[in-house]
Design a protein around this motif. Structure first.
Motif, PDB file in Angstrom:
ATOM      1  N   GLU A 398      29.551 -15.902 -22.685  1.00  0.00           N
ATOM      2  CA  GLU A 398      30.801 -15.563 -22.668  1.00  0.00           C
ATOM      3  C   GLU A 398      31.530 -16.273 -23.807  1.00  0.00           C
ATOM      4  O   GLU A 398      32.722 -15.837 -23.984  1.00  0.00           O
ATOM      5  CB  GLU A 398      31.670 -16.453 -21.158  1.00  0.00           C
ATOM      6  N   PHE A 399      31.899 -16.983 -24.359  1.00  0.00           N
ATOM      7  CA  PHE A 399      31.859 -17.962 -25.621  1.00  0.00           C
ATOM      8  C   PHE A 399      32.410 -17.398 -27.031  1.00  0.00           C
ATOM      9  O   PHE A 399      32.607 -16.802 -27.652  1.00  0.00           O
ATOM     10  CB  PHE A 399      32.097 -19.157 -25.972  1.00  0.00           C
ATOM     11  N   ALA A 400      31.305 -15.779 -26.837  1.00  0.00           N
ATOM     12  CA  ALA A 400      30.907 -15.322 -27.624  1.00  0.00           C
ATOM     13  C   ALA A 400      32.002 -13.971 -27.649  1.00  0.00           C
ATOM     14  O   ALA A 400      32.657 -13.721 -28.802  1.00  0.00           O
ATOM     15  CB  ALA A 400      29.175 -14.628 -28.047  1.00  0.00           C
ATOM     16  N   ALA A 401      32.348 -13.437 -26.667  1.00  0.00           N
ATOM     17  CA  ALA A 401      33.821 -12.645 -26.271  1.00  0.00           C
ATOM     18  C   ALA A 401      34.679 -13.466 -26.303  1.00  0.00           C
ATOM     19  O   ALA A 401      35.757 -11.844 -26.227  1.00  0.00           O
ATOM     20  CB  ALA A 401      33.017 -12.289 -24.953  1.00  0.00           C
ATOM     21  N   LEU A 402      34.762 -14.008 -26.895  1.00  0.00           N
ATOM     22  CA  LEU A 402      36.414 -14.978 -27.338  1.00  0.00           C
ATOM     23  C   LEU A 402      37.051 -14.603 -28.600  1.00  0.00           C
ATOM     24  O   LEU A 402      36.197 -14.269 -29.915  1.00  0.00           O
ATOM     25  CB  LEU A 402      36.505 -16.824 -27.626  1.00  0.00           C
ATOM     26  N   ASP A 403      38.084 -13.442 -28.177  1.00  0.00           N
ATOM     27  CA  ASP A 403      38.847 -13.126 -29.023  1.00  0.00           C
ATOM     28  C   ASP A 403      39.850 -13.013 -29.407  1.00  0.00           C
ATOM     29  O   ASP A 403      41.307 -14.141 -29.777  1.00  0.00           O
ATOM     30  CB  ASP A 403      38.508 -11.776 -30.018  1.00  0.00           C
ATOM     31  N   ALA A 404      40.952 -12.823 -28.628  1.00  0.00           N
ATOM     32  CA  ALA A 404      42.714 -12.761 -29.091  1.00  0.00           C
ATOM     33  C   ALA A 404      43.014 -13.917 -28.056  1.00  0.00           C
ATOM     34  O   ALA A 404      43.685 -14.697 -28.189  1.00  0.00           O
ATOM     35  CB  ALA A 404      43.200 -11.859 -27.735  1.00  0.00           C
ATOM     36  N   ALA A 405      42.134 -14.272 -27.144  1.00  0.00           N
ATOM     37  CA  ALA A 405      42.002 -16.249 -26.760  1.00  0.00           C
ATOM     38  C   ALA A 405      42.663 -16.793 -27.672  1.00  0.00           C
ATOM     39  O   ALA A 405      43.004 -18.276 -27.932  1.00  0.00           O
ATOM     40  CB  ALA A 405      41.168 -16.616 -25.476  1.00  0.00           C
ATOM     41  N   PHE A 406      41.723 -16.969 -28.891  1.00  0.00           N
ATOM     42  CA  PHE A 406      42.133 -18.214 -29.654  1.00  0.00           C
ATOM     43  C   PHE A 406      43.589 -17.382 -30.961  1.00  0.00           C
ATOM     44  O   PHE A 406      43.990 -18.710 -31.271  1.00  0.00           O
ATOM     45  CB  PHE A 406      41.232 -17.668 -31.471  1.00  0.00           C
ATOM     46  N   ASP A 407      43.904 -16.292 -30.841  1.00  0.00           N
ATOM     47  CA  ASP A 407      45.532 -16.299 -31.613  1.00  0.00           C
ATOM     48  C   ASP A 407      46.421 -17.326 -30.348  1.00  0.00           C
ATOM     49  O   ASP A 407      47.775 -16.982 -30.762  1.00  0.00           O
ATOM     50  CB  ASP A 407      45.596 -14.851 -31.325  1.00  0.00           C
ATOM     51  N   THR A 408      46.547 -17.733 -29.377  1.00  0.00           N
ATOM     52  CA  THR A 408      47.292 -18.232 -28.361  1.00  0.00           C
ATOM     53  C   THR A 408      47.287 -20.202 -29.258  1.00  0.00           C
ATOM     54  O   THR A 408      47.820 -21.035 -28.118  1.00  0.00           O
ATOM     55  CB  THR A 408      46.669 -18.408 -26.698  1.00  0.00           C
ATOM     56  N   MET A 409      46.998 -20.416 -29.434  1.00  0.00           N
ATOM     57  CA  MET A 409      46.531 -21.850 -29.897  1.00  0.00           C
ATOM     58  C   MET A 409      47.493 -22.211 -31.298  1.00  0.00           C
ATOM     59  O   MET A 409      48.134 -21.669 -31.442  1.00  0.00           O
ATOM     60  CB  MET A 409      44.657 -22.045 -30.912  1.00  0.00           C
ATOM     61  N   ALA A 410      47.874 -23.293 -30.578  1.00  0.00           N
ATOM     62  CA  ALA A 410      48.611 -24.046 -31.865  1.00  0.00           C
ATOM     63  C   ALA A 410      48.726 -23.660 -33.263  1.00  0.00           C
ATOM     64  O   ALA A 410      48.824 -23.528 -34.385  1.00  0.00           O
ATOM     65  CB  ALA A 410      48.666 -24.928 -31.342  1.00  0.00           C
ATOM     66  N   THR A 411      47.578 -24.578 -33.287  1.00  0.00           N
ATOM     67  CA  THR A 411      46.043 -24.379 -34.389  1.00  0.00           C
ATOM     68  C   THR A 411      45.207 -23.658 -34.275  1.00  0.00           C
ATOM     69  O   THR A 411      44.452 -24.721 -34.121  1.00  0.00           O
ATOM     70  CB  THR A 411      46.314 -25.569 -35.531  1.00  0.00           C
ATOM     71  N   PRO A 412      44.573 -22.744 -34.863  1.00  0.00           N
ATOM     72  CA  PRO A 412      43.554 -21.683 -34.255  1.00  0.00           C
ATOM     73  C   PRO A 412      42.273 -22.581 -35.514  1.00  0.00           C
ATOM     74  O   PRO A 412      41.391 -21.867 -36.792  1.00  0.00           O
ATOM     75  CB  PRO A 412      43.404 -20.717 -35.139  1.00  0.00           C
ATOM     76  N   VAL A 413      41.983 -23.652 -35.016  1.00  0.00           N
ATOM     77  CA  VAL A 413      41.097 -24.469 -36.234  1.00  0.00           C
ATOM     78  C   VAL A 413      39.412 -24.390 -35.066  1.00  0.00           C
ATOM     79  O   VAL A 413      40.099 -24.825 -33.446  1.00  0.00           O
ATOM     80  CB  VAL A 413      41.201 -25.803 -36.157  1.00  0.00           C
ATOM     81  N   VAL A 414      38.513 -23.697 -35.750  1.00  0.00           N
ATOM     82  CA  VAL A 414      37.769 -23.534 -34.817  1.00  0.00           C
ATOM     83  C   VAL A 414      36.426 -24.406 -35.211  1.00  0.00           C
ATOM     84  O   VAL A 414      35.916 -24.313 -37.196  1.00  0.00           O
ATOM     85  CB  VAL A 414      36.667 -22.020 -34.038  1.00  0.00           C
ATOM     86  N   ILE A 415      36.105 -25.375 -35.157  1.00  0.00           N
ATOM     87  CA  ILE A 415      34.217 -25.591 -34.843  1.00  0.00           C
ATOM     88  C   ILE A 415      33.277 -25.902 -33.959  1.00  0.00           C
ATOM     89  O   ILE A 415      32.912 -25.639 -32.866  1.00  0.00           O
ATOM     90  CB  ILE A 415      34.652 -27.294 -35.017  1.00  0.00           C
ATOM     91  N   ASP A 416      32.281 -24.815 -34.648  1.00  0.00           N
ATOM     92  CA  ASP A 416      31.080 -24.018 -33.688  1.00  0.00           C
ATOM     93  C   ASP A 416      29.543 -25.034 -33.766  1.00  0.00           C
ATOM     94  O   ASP A 416      29.466 -24.628 -34.772  1.00  0.00           O
ATOM     95  CB  ASP A 416      31.088 -22.836 -34.796  1.00  0.00           C
ATOM     96  N   GLY A 417      29.926 -25.332 -32.796  1.00  0.00           N
ATOM     97  CA  GLY A 417      27.505 -26.022 -33.055  1.00  0.00           C
ATOM     98  C   GLY A 417      26.964 -25.673 -32.863  1.00  0.00           C
ATOM     99  O   GLY A 417      25.968 -26.078 -32.594  1.00  0.00           O
ATOM    100  N   ARG A 423      33.190 -15.126 -36.765  1.00  0.00           N
ATOM    101  CA  ARG A 423      33.880 -15.987 -37.918  1.00  0.00           C
ATOM    102  C   ARG A 423      35.173 -14.546 -37.467  1.00  0.00           C
ATOM    103  O   ARG A 423      34.505 -12.956 -37.803  1.00  0.00           O
ATOM    104  CB  ARG A 423      33.628 -15.930 -39.490  1.00  0.00           C
ATOM    105  N   ARG A 424      36.505 -14.643 -38.252  1.00  0.00           N
ATOM    106  CA  ARG A 424      37.741 -13.196 -38.352  1.00  0.00           C
ATOM    107  C   ARG A 424      38.293 -14.026 -39.153  1.00  0.00           C
ATOM    108  O   ARG A 424      38.774 -14.915 -38.975  1.00  0.00           O
ATOM    109  CB  ARG A 424      37.780 -12.969 -36.711  1.00  0.00           C
ATOM    110  N   GLU A 425      38.850 -12.957 -38.997  1.00  0.00           N
ATOM    111  CA  GLU A 425      40.582 -13.009 -40.437  1.00  0.00           C
ATOM    112  C   GLU A 425      41.228 -13.950 -39.211  1.00  0.00           C
ATOM    113  O   GLU A 425      41.349 -13.701 -38.169  1.00  0.00           O
ATOM    114  CB  GLU A 425      41.039 -12.287 -40.191  1.00  0.00           C
ATOM    115  N   GLY A 426      42.492 -15.023 -39.443  1.00  0.00           N
ATOM    116  CA  GLY A 426      42.759 -15.743 -39.007  1.00  0.00           C
ATOM    117  C   GLY A 426      42.344 -16.802 -37.708  1.00  0.00           C
ATOM    118  O   GLY A 426      43.180 -17.956 -37.236  1.00  0.00           O
ATOM    119  N   LEU A 427      41.389 -17.302 -38.274  1.00  0.00           N
ATOM    120  CA  LEU A 427      40.776 -18.172 -38.091  1.00  0.00           C
ATOM    121  C   LEU A 427      40.030 -19.662 -38.865  1.00  0.00           C
ATOM    122  O   LEU A 427      39.810 -18.962 -39.778  1.00  0.00           O
ATOM    123  CB  LEU A 427      39.502 -18.262 -36.820  1.00  0.00           C
ATOM    124  N   THR A 428      40.570 -20.659 -38.692  1.00  0.00           N
ATOM    125  CA  THR A 428      39.884 -21.310 -39.648  1.00  0.00           C
ATOM    126  C   THR A 428      38.799 -22.245 -38.873  1.00  0.00           C
ATOM    127  O   THR A 428      38.649 -22.456 -38.024  1.00  0.00           O
ATOM    128  CB  THR A 428      40.512 -22.936 -39.835  1.00  0.00           C
TER     129      THR A 428
END
Length: 434
Positions: A398-417, A423-428
């Motif tokens: 289900e985490f692979a299906a997350l997309d627009a939810a990242f746009d609700t972050m205060a700063t879109p920093v994603v560290i993927d273990g 990866r996509r535009e708009g995400l660090t």
């Protein structure tokens, strides 16, 4: 055949249900009345794919009746073979604690003292080499007043069940290992497993109990070392800005290496790899041998969470800031949080002063005992809302299906273990080894 299984944990419940599905009449014995009541109602006490269907089919109302549960050890007297599936927890020094196994063996021995019939006892729990012959067998003999090999049989049948795919692993095994120290016990074990061997066309390894015990440790030690090696290689790839997964895909084509267990990331956890590697390291050291490779595998694994958090430090300071932890179970498909990589990650975030909000589809309640004071979100999207960073710790689909939810972050920093988020535009975006 009539089979009893002592212990209704992750292994005991799975093998009991699978034995019933093979056509055996099975009684699952456990001292926990609530667990017994759950099984008798036709429900499993653990979260495991495919297990609810098996338990409902063979236990409880409107079932085949081939699986039942009880707290009464005397139920094993109506069976021919008993499997010991009891916990072997880890001491602080890495050695295994056999006290629960000894107590179960003594209770079993006291019960066998009531009959003169032959009975075969099979150790299914993971125990270091020599435990069956030197600890468990004498415990049964002393209390029962009977002699192994003459009055009862002793066997060892290691389990190779991965949480999340345990039912499938039982039904389609890579191998079936039958360790026995007398021919009659071996014959009884064959009777139990022949339906499985015939259905799955599985190779059978016949050996003694001590070798069977070692096969389990060798199996898990090798796999743990393989994961740590690909993580070490992945860390090197990261330094050279190379995609570790592309490298792994290439080397996996070599049939001497194989493609399995080459997904680099946060490392291994759960109940088996950490306990088994530490136990065999301790046993080997006590015997006078220094297992350098296995020690290195553990060291690499232990470093991965801090390396993961180091990537976060490069992008955002998290003191007094909301950080979302996605995934709490040690792997997808289970609610087990034992030795989950989420534990050192959350501890590291707390040490940095972060406000942690965590989410997992099934493991939240099990993690509360470790971290009762952090926030637990009802969904991944809720966890991400207003967060200054998100850490993907468990590879749930289900985490692979997350997309627009990242746009609700205060700063879109994603560290993927776990290489689960695109990866996509708009995400660090930062991957652990790519």
């Amino acid at each position: 055949m009539d089979v009893s299984v002592i212990g209704s944990g992750y292994v005991g419940t799975t093998v009991a249900a699978c034995f019933a599905d093979l056509g055996h009449r099975v009684v699952n014995i456990d001292i926990d009345e609530e667990v017994v009541a759950t099984l008798e109602a036709g429900e499993p006490p653990i979260h495991e794919a495919g297990l609810p269907e098996l338990v409902a089919t063979h236990a409880g109302p409107d079932s085949t009746g081939r699986l039942r549960a009880t707290t009464d050890y005397e139920a094993l007297l109506d069976t021919d073979v008993t499997f010991l599936c009891l916990p072997t927890p880890q001491h602080a020094d890495g050695s295994i604690d056999l006290s629960i196994m000894e107590a179960g063996a003594e209770q079993l021995g006291a019960t066998l003292a009531e009959t003169g019939d032959w009975h075969t006892v099979v150790v299914k729990s993971t125990v270091v080499p020599g435990s069956t012959a030197d600890v468990i067998t004498p415990a049964i003999e002393e209390v029962s007043g009977r002699t192994a090999g003459t009055d009862f049989g002793i066997g060892m049948n290691p389990e190779f069940l991965r949480e999340g795919t345990a039912v499938e692993d039982f039904q389609i095994p890579d191998k079936v290992v039958l360790g026995a120290d007398d021919e009659r016990a071996l014959a009884d074990m064959h009777t139990v497993f022949d339906p499985l061997v015939d259905a799955a066309d599985a190779p059978v390894v016949e050996t003694d109990t001590r070798t069977a015990e070692m096969i389990k440790y060798a199996n898990n030690g090798f796999l743990a070392a393989k994961v740590s090696l690909i993580n070490d290689i992945g860390n090197i790839c990261k330094e050279f800005d190379i995609d570790a997964y592309e490298v792994a895909d290439a080397i996996g084509l070599d049939d001497r290496i194989g493609a399995k267990f080459l997904r680099s990331g946060l490392g291994w956890g759960g109940s088996c790899f950490p306990k088994d590697t530490n136990a065999i390291i301790h046993a080997a050291t006590e015997a006078g041998y220094e297992p350098a490779m296995l020690k290195a595998a553990v060291a690499v694994n232990d470093r991965q969470p801090e390396r993961f958090l180091g990537l976060l430090d490069e992008h955002v300071g998290v003191a007094d800031r909301r950080v979302a932890v996605l995934g709490l179970a040690f792997k997808p498909g289970t609610d087990d949080v034992r030795n989950s990589r989420a534990i050192p990650v959350i501890e590291g975030l707390q040490a940095r002063g972060a406000e942690v909000v965590a989410y997992d589809p099934v493991a939240v309640e099990n993690m509360r005992s470790h971290f009762p004071d952090i926030e637990y979100a009802s969904s991944a999207a809720a966890a991400l809302e207003g967060a200054h960073a998100a850490l993907a710790v468990t590879g749930w689909d289900e985490f692979a299906a997350l997309d627009a939810a990242f746009d609700t972050m205060a700063t879109p920093v994603v560290i993927d273990g776990r290489r689960i988020i695109e990866r996509r535009e708009g995400l660090t975006y930062e991957g652990l080894t790519w």
